[in-house]
Design a protein around this motif. Structure first.
Motif, mmCIF file in Angstrom:
data_model
loop_
_atom_site.group_PDB
_atom_site.id
_atom_site.type_symbol
_atom_site.label_atom_id
_atom_site.label_comp_id
_atom_site.label_asym_id
_atom_site.label_seq_id
_atom_site.Cartn_x
_atom_site.Cartn_y
_atom_site.Cartn_z
ATOM 1 N N PRO A 90 0.834 -1.203 0.000
ATOM 2 C CA PRO A 90 0.000 0.000 0.000
ATOM 3 C C PRO A 90 0.871 1.256 0.000
ATOM 4 C CG PRO A 90 0.021 -1.011 2.174
ATOM 5 C CD PRO A 90 0.822 -1.903 1.278
ATOM 6 N N ILE A 91 0.459 2.225 -0.806
ATOM 7 C CA ILE A 91 1.228 3.472 -0.903
ATOM 8 C C ILE A 91 0.277 4.640 -0.706
ATOM 9 C CG2 ILE A 91 2.523 4.945 -2.519
ATOM 10 C CD1 ILE A 91 3.830 2.408 -3.569
ATOM 11 N N GLN A 92 0.710 5.597 0.116
ATOM 12 C CA GLN A 92 -0.139 6.767 0.329
ATOM 13 C C GLN A 92 0.701 8.009 0.570
ATOM 14 O OE1 GLN A 92 -2.208 7.105 4.149
ATOM 15 N NE2 GLN A 92 -1.484 5.059 4.690
ATOM 16 N N ARG A 93 0.024 9.148 0.620
ATOM 17 C CA ARG A 93 0.664 10.448 0.832
ATOM 18 C C ARG A 93 -0.036 11.109 2.007
ATOM 19 N NH1 ARG A 93 -0.398 8.224 -3.374
ATOM 20 N NH2 ARG A 93 0.970 8.130 -5.182
ATOM 21 N N ARG A 94 0.732 11.480 3.034
ATOM 22 C CA ARG A 94 0.103 12.036 4.237
ATOM 23 C C ARG A 94 0.680 13.398 4.584
ATOM 24 N NH1 ARG A 94 1.329 8.730 8.767
ATOM 25 N NH2 ARG A 94 -0.166 10.033 9.842
ATOM 26 N N GLY A 95 1.302 14.042 3.586
ATOM 27 C CA GLY A 95 2.052 15.268 3.850
ATOM 28 C C GLY A 95 1.294 16.326 4.618
ATOM 29 N N SER A 96 0.051 16.611 4.203
ATOM 30 C CA SER A 96 -0.652 17.723 4.858
ATOM 31 C C SER A 96 -1.002 17.358 6.297
ATOM 32 C CB SER A 96 -1.900 18.110 4.066
ATOM 33 O OG SER A 96 -2.657 16.964 3.802
ATOM 34 N N GLU A 97 -1.258 16.066 6.540
ATOM 35 C CA GLU A 97 -1.631 15.622 7.891
ATOM 36 C C GLU A 97 -0.444 15.672 8.858
ATOM 37 O OE1 GLU A 97 -2.897 11.551 7.683
ATOM 38 O OE2 GLU A 97 -2.690 11.294 9.850
ATOM 39 N N ILE A 98 0.757 15.414 8.346
ATOM 40 C CA ILE A 98 1.910 15.268 9.250
ATOM 41 C C ILE A 98 2.877 16.443 9.161
ATOM 42 C CG2 ILE A 98 1.844 12.746 9.295
ATOM 43 C CD1 ILE A 98 3.985 12.740 7.121
ATOM 44 N N SER A 99 2.466 17.513 8.505
ATOM 45 C CA SER A 99 3.372 18.649 8.351
ATOM 46 C C SER A 99 3.568 19.372 9.686
ATOM 47 C CB SER A 99 2.821 19.609 7.296
ATOM 48 O OG SER A 99 3.823 20.530 6.938
ATOM 49 N N SER A 100 4.413 20.388 9.670
ATOM 50 C CA SER A 100 4.677 21.176 10.878
ATOM 51 C C SER A 100 4.833 22.630 10.440
ATOM 52 C CB SER A 100 5.972 20.698 11.537
ATOM 53 O OG SER A 100 7.071 21.030 10.705
ATOM 54 N N PRO A 101 4.769 23.571 11.366
ATOM 55 C CA PRO A 101 4.947 24.976 10.969
ATOM 56 C C PRO A 101 6.269 25.211 10.236
ATOM 57 C CG PRO A 101 4.046 24.842 13.178
ATOM 58 C CD PRO A 101 4.384 23.434 12.782
ATOM 59 N N PHE A 102 7.318 24.489 10.625
ATOM 60 C CA PHE A 102 8.597 24.648 9.921
ATOM 61 C C PHE A 102 8.466 24.206 8.460
ATOM 62 C CE2 PHE A 102 12.248 21.990 8.514
ATOM 63 C CZ PHE A 102 13.043 23.034 8.065
ATOM 64 N N VAL A 103 7.886 23.018 8.253
ATOM 65 C CA VAL A 103 7.759 22.509 6.876
ATOM 66 C C VAL A 103 6.809 23.408 6.077
ATOM 67 C CG1 VAL A 103 6.932 20.564 5.482
ATOM 68 C CG2 VAL A 103 8.411 20.148 7.454
ATOM 69 N N ASP A 104 5.730 23.869 6.720
ATOM 70 C CA ASP A 104 4.811 24.785 6.020
ATOM 71 C C ASP A 104 5.559 26.037 5.549
ATOM 72 O OD1 ASP A 104 2.804 23.014 6.559
ATOM 73 O OD2 ASP A 104 1.942 24.166 8.223
ATOM 74 N N ALA A 105 6.456 26.527 6.399
ATOM 75 C CA ALA A 105 7.207 27.739 6.033
ATOM 76 C C ALA A 105 8.145 27.453 4.859
ATOM 77 C CB ALA A 105 7.999 28.242 7.240
ATOM 78 N N MET A 106 8.755 26.270 4.846
ATOM 79 C CA MET A 106 9.637 25.910 3.723
ATOM 80 C C MET A 106 8.835 25.835 2.420
ATOM 81 S SD MET A 106 12.848 25.567 4.557
ATOM 82 C CE MET A 106 13.551 24.635 3.203
ATOM 83 N N VAL A 107 7.639 25.256 2.514
ATOM 84 C CA VAL A 107 6.801 25.133 1.308
ATOM 85 C C VAL A 107 6.400 26.523 0.818
ATOM 86 C CG1 VAL A 107 4.559 24.321 0.457
ATOM 87 C CG2 VAL A 107 5.978 22.820 1.876
ATOM 88 N N ALA A 108 5.998 27.382 1.758
ATOM 89 C CA ALA A 108 5.588 28.742 1.362
ATOM 90 C C ALA A 108 6.767 29.490 0.740
ATOM 91 C CB ALA A 108 5.050 29.486 2.585
ATOM 92 N N ALA A 109 7.945 29.323 1.333
ATOM 93 C CA ALA A 109 9.132 30.016 0.803
ATOM 94 C C ALA A 109 9.456 29.522 -0.601
ATOM 95 C CB ALA A 109 10.316 29.772 1.737
ATOM 96 N N ASN A 110 9.320 28.231 -0.808
ATOM 97 C CA ASN A 110 9.643 27.658 -2.120
ATOM 98 C C ASN A 110 8.595 28.083 -3.158
ATOM 99 O OD1 ASN A 110 11.625 26.247 -3.431
ATOM 100 N ND2 ASN A 110 10.764 24.221 -3.033
ATOM 101 N N LYS A 111 7.333 28.133 -2.715
ATOM 102 C CA LYS A 111 6.281 28.613 -3.632
ATOM 103 C C LYS A 111 6.561 30.048 -4.044
ATOM 104 C CE LYS A 111 2.163 25.869 -2.675
ATOM 105 N NZ LYS A 111 0.998 25.744 -1.823
ATOM 106 N N ALA A 112 7.035 30.837 -3.081
ATOM 107 C CA ALA A 112 7.336 32.246 -3.385
ATOM 108 C C ALA A 112 8.455 32.347 -4.422
ATOM 109 C CB ALA A 112 7.727 32.980 -2.099
ATOM 110 N N LEU A 113 9.282 31.309 -4.505
ATOM 111 C CA LEU A 113 10.343 31.293 -5.529
ATOM 112 C C LEU A 113 9.819 30.765 -6.865
ATOM 113 C CD1 LEU A 113 13.318 29.929 -3.352
ATOM 114 C CD2 LEU A 113 13.070 32.251 -4.261
ATOM 115 N N GLY A 114 8.516 30.445 -6.904
ATOM 116 C CA GLY A 114 7.897 30.019 -8.162
ATOM 117 C C GLY A 114 7.844 28.517 -8.353
ATOM 118 N N VAL A 115 8.140 27.746 -7.297
ATOM 119 C CA VAL A 115 8.143 26.282 -7.435
ATOM 120 C C VAL A 115 6.712 25.758 -7.286
ATOM 121 C CG1 VAL A 115 8.982 24.124 -6.433
ATOM 122 C CG2 VAL A 115 10.501 26.115 -6.560
#
Ligand SMILES: Cc1cc2nc3c(=O)[nH]c(=O)nc-3n(C[C@H](O)[C@H](O)[C@H](O)COP(=O)(O)OP(=O)(O)OC[C@H]3O[C@@H](n4cnc5c(N)ncnc54)[C@H](O)[C@@H]3O)c2cc1C
Length: 570
Positions: free
Chosen positions: A157-182
């Motif tokens: 079985p394969i699944q993706r649980r990123g949004s459930e297990i994220s943290s404020p640090f990881v959220d900030a990394m994602v936001a920063a990377n999105k701001a770079l256009g990723v």
């Protein structure tokens, strides 16, 4: 044969890891084949009995020495000379039924279609992307995604649980990377394109790791009368008769057992399989002579072409509000595929993970990680026996970054990681972001133990209490502590730093690679049959001719599915 034969079977599989368990399951589907699987480690497949292995936080599995080979060390980097590297460090490899899949980081991805088309371009029939995709689909039961790229009925079985297990640090990394256009994509195993995604992991609906030992060797498979599984059983030697492999010598609790088999398949992993071949006289003739081993078959490619994914990382000290609460869960919510743009390197040749915690214990919870690696590496190392002790630990010399393209791209990954981490959002969630990695003492306390928990609990309280003074303490706790901004502003310093700190991702591969007739460094044909040694096959991560842009567990399972089909058709 001099040894007295105690058992006879059609197929012996040596090593019950990611490939071996798949082979045992698939080959024993044919009731006329008697299959014997031999595994040196314990049978810890049942998630109810081994909650540490089933735990969604994999650090408790791979840092526990009862599940790994003792004393295994490797040289990671490359000094620039042809002489073997002398500096070595611990390198974990599984010794348990399920092999790497039982202790690994449960990242479940496949690599780029071009990885497998590259194999087909080498003339390997049946190994192009269109040939491999059906096996990637066959092995999986994707809990999230449908469509032509996905399987719904496989054992893993394969699944993706990123949004459930994220943290404020990881959220900030994602936001920063999105701001770079990723961009953010829904499926790591979908179309091969650059961007971020939730990590695909082999985990079931109850959030438990599913190793191949559990997924492929379920109770109903184990009940087959034509399948026998012997754990805590180490294969010491191969048996030969008139140039043909006729079986193995297995040892359990000091008792040796000679087993005759029509076919022996080595699935002991990319480090143990070539060593076993060499000890049996199959390998580079001159090296075997140095070791005092009579040459049975001169195959210069055995132990060569050793591949890994060279890695480096940054370590943030997280503000208390940015740490994940509760029991350790899977720690890598988000992955990021990107392209180095270096001439000749394929698209998506780099990978980065945004990690919520660095270890299972309280200090690990204070530290996140930004971990990146060269996902299409070109450096090649080698594995050789120790001529003074050919039956002891082999010499594992990865020579990571010996190909300049790998060095340049890992440095580029570092610069990119620092650029993302320089976003002001990261200031809200971290007290500082440092270059460094886990020290040897850190690894010691990361072995699951009451003492480790007590010491790190006290340490964590101290690290929070001393405030900015912690910058004076961290250099003693982290290996290779340095200032990332200093390193990116001084290219020579960065090069020295990356060369001296390069690590791997536990993806050894390629040491008995497949090849076409006439390819003198190939060890096997495209069916895994060892050149010039009837009755002997290899089937594990050793077979990979080039390393895919992927964590290597699913590619290894795919290889075993593919080889099992060929053997059943043969
Ligand atoms: C700590 C760690 C983290 C990893 N993280 C990931 C990840 O997140 N995602 C991913 O895709 N991949 C990951 N990998 C890599 C992946 O697990 C391996 O590529 C894969 O398991 C290799 O499969 P294999 O069959 O070649 O070898 P293994 O799975 O290593 O199997 C070899 C088996 O052979 C047995 N054996 C060896 N010698 C003998 C002998 N003489 N007699 C009997 N048995 C023997 C061993 O005990 C072992 O069980 C990780 C690996 C490790 C170690």
């Amino acid at each position: 044969m001099a040894e007295e034969i105690k058992s006879k079977v059609d197929v012996v599989i040596v090593g019950g890891g990611s490939a071996g368990c798949v082979l045992a399951s698939r080959l024993s589907e044919d009731p006329s084949l008697r299959v014997l699987l031999l595994e040196a480690g314990m049978d810890a497949a049942d998630p109810e009995k081994y909650p540490d292995l089933a735990n969604p936080y994999p650090g408790v599995a791979y840092s526990n020495p009862i599940y790994t080979w003792p004393g295994m060390k490797a040289s990671y980097g490359h000094s620039g000379s042809n002489a073997p590297e002398t500096k070595s460090a611990r390198y974990e490899q599984a010794r348990v039924l399920g092999g790497g899949s039982a202790i690994n980081g449960i990242g479940a991805n496949r690599g780029a279609p071009s990885d497998y088309n590259e194999w087909a371009d080498m003339g390997l029939v049946g190994w192009g992307w269109e040939d491999c995709l059906p096996y990637f689909r066959k092995l999986e039961r994707d809990l999230d995604c449908d469509g032509p790229l996905h399987g719904k009925e496989g054992p893993i079985p394969i699944q993706r649980r990123g949004s459930e297990i994220s943290s404020p640090f990881v959220d900030a990394m994602v936001a920063a990377n999105k701001a770079l256009g990723v961009p953010f994509h829904p499926d790591q195993n979908g179309e091969w394109e650059d961007g971020m995604f939730e990590m695909a992991v082999n985990m079931d609906e109850r959030k438990r790791r599913v190793s191949v030992a559990w997924g492929y060797l379920r109770p109903e498979v184990r009940q087959r009368p034509n399948l026998e599984i012997r754990t805590m059983t180490t294969v010491a030697d191969l048996l030969f008769e008139e140039g043909r492999v006729r079986g193995v010598i297995a040892e359990r609790g000091g008792v040796r057992d000679a087993i005759e088999a029509g076919r022996v398949i080595l699935s002991a992993g990319a480090l143990a399989t070539p060593a076993m071949l060499m000890r049996a006289g199959i390998g580079p003739g001159a090296h075997l002579a140095d070791c005092g081993i009579a040459v049975r078959q001169n195959l210069p490619g055995v132990g060569q072409n050793l591949m890994e994914h060279p890695s480096a990382g940054l370590v943030p000290f997280l503000k208390p509000s940015a740490r994940r609460r509760g029991r350790p869960d899977y720690h890598i919510p988000i992955g990021y595929r990107f392209s180095s743009g270096l001439e000749g390197c394929p698209q998506g040749d780099m990978h980065m993970n945004f990690v919520t915690r660095a270890a299972w214990h309280p200090i690990g919870r204070q530290l996140g990680s930004i971990f990146f690696w060269v996902n299409k590496s070109y450096s090649r190392g080698q594995l050789m026996l120790d001529p003074r002790a050919p039956r002891g630990q082999p010499r594992i010399d990865f020579r990571m970054l010996s190909d300049r393209r790998d060095l340049d791209r890992l440095m580029g990954g570092f610069v990119r990681a620092v650029a993302i981490a320089s976003d002001p959002r990261l200031g809200d969630v971290t007290h500082g972001i440092y270059a460094g990695g886990m020290s040897e003492i850190g690894k010691l306390f990361s072995k699951p133990s009451g003492v480790g928990k007590a010491v790190t609990s006290l340490g964590a309280i101290g690290l929070d209490a001393i405030g900015s003074l912690r910058e004076k303490v961290l250099p003693y706790m982290l290996a290779h502590f340095d200032d990332p901004q200093r390193l990116v502003s001084d290219r020579d310093a960065l090069e020295t730093y990356i060369k001296s700190t390069v690590g791997g991702v536990w993806h050894p591969s390629g040491t008995c690679r497949m090849g076409v007739p006439g390819d003198h460094m190939a060890v096997t044909g495209e069916d895994g049959a060892v050149r010039g040694v009837p009755g002997l096959h290899v089937c594990d991560a050793s077979l990979m001719p080039t390393i895919p842009c992927a964590n290597t567990n699913l590619p290894t399972i795919m290889i075993a599915e593919n080889i099992a089909d060929r053997l059943r058709r043969a």
